[in-house]
Design an enzyme around this catalytic site. Sequence first.
Site, PDB file in Angstrom:
ATOM      1  CE  LYS A   1      -3.922  -2.291   2.321  1.00 38.93           C
ATOM      2  NZ  LYS A   1      -4.865  -2.189   3.468  1.00 38.93           N
TER       3      LYS A   1
ATOM      4  CE1 TYR B   1      -9.369  -2.903   0.404  1.00 38.92           C
ATOM      5  CE2 TYR B   1      -8.448  -1.075  -0.833  1.00 38.92           C
ATOM      6  CZ  TYR B   1      -8.276  -2.156   0.011  1.00 38.92           C
ATOM      7  OH  TYR B   1      -7.029  -2.491   0.474  1.00 38.92           O
TER       8      TYR B   1
ATOM      9  CG  ASN C   1      -3.705  -2.289   7.003  1.00 43.37           C
ATOM     10  OD1 ASN C   1      -3.539  -1.930   5.832  1.00 43.37           O
ATOM     11  ND2 ASN C   1      -4.744  -2.995   7.389  1.00 43.37           N
TER      12      ASN C   1
ATOM     13  CG  HIS D   1      -5.246  -6.366  -0.133  1.00 45.51           C
ATOM     14  ND1 HIS D   1      -6.482  -6.250   0.468  1.00 45.51           N
ATOM     15  CD2 HIS D   1      -5.359  -7.362  -1.051  1.00 45.51           C
ATOM     16  CE1 HIS D   1      -7.304  -7.149  -0.086  1.00 45.51           C
ATOM     17  NE2 HIS D   1      -6.652  -7.826  -1.007  1.00 45.51           N
TER      18      HIS D   1
ATOM     19  CD  GLU E   1      -8.894  -9.258  -3.191  1.00 43.90           C
ATOM     20  OE1 GLU E   1      -9.754  -8.904  -2.361  1.00 43.90           O
ATOM     21  OE2 GLU E   1      -7.744  -9.632  -2.848  1.00 43.90           O
TER      22      GLU E   1
END
Length: 138
Positions: free
Chosen positions: A10, A50, A113, A116, A127
């Site tokens: 990310k 998302y 965080n 993913h 995905e």
Amino acid sequence: MKERTLAILKPDCLEKRVQGKVIQQIIDAGFDIKGMRLLSLSEDSAKKFYEVHKERPFYGELVAYMTSGPVVPLCLEKDNAVADFRKLIGATNPANAEEGTIRKMYADSIERNIVHGSDSAENAKKEIAHFFNDSDLV
Ligand code: ADP
Ligand code: MG
């Protein structure tokens, strides 16, 4: 049996300049990299990725965060890849993540965080297809 999962490094991972360390940790854990890209997510693409979270209160912020800088999507392969990758990255909230997990080591918050990981083999397929054509994978 060999399984594939989708990882994304990310924007905070690249901002912190730890993408090399995180990729090494993924390789050391036995994952084979079948596809890897460096790109900036458009708002539409982040929203679509998302979409399952669109009713959640954090959806708008999540999309803003995921479009705030470049990301590195990775198609990873290993026996039991989906569950093993979730284990390697740790809990969504780094405060609850186990010692030695990628999120525990590098993440600042439940939102930022670092990485993913797909949550099921079925979602992994979708995905992976979000970022890669079959012909892109080695
Ligand atoms: P995971 O990435 O561990 O599968 P989720 O699918 O529940 O977690 O959430 C997707 C992403 O949305 C998380 O990785 C995180 O970046 C963000 N997120 C999840 N929960 C929250 C929250 N309560 N507040 C802000 N952001 C969140
Ligand atoms: Mg999830």
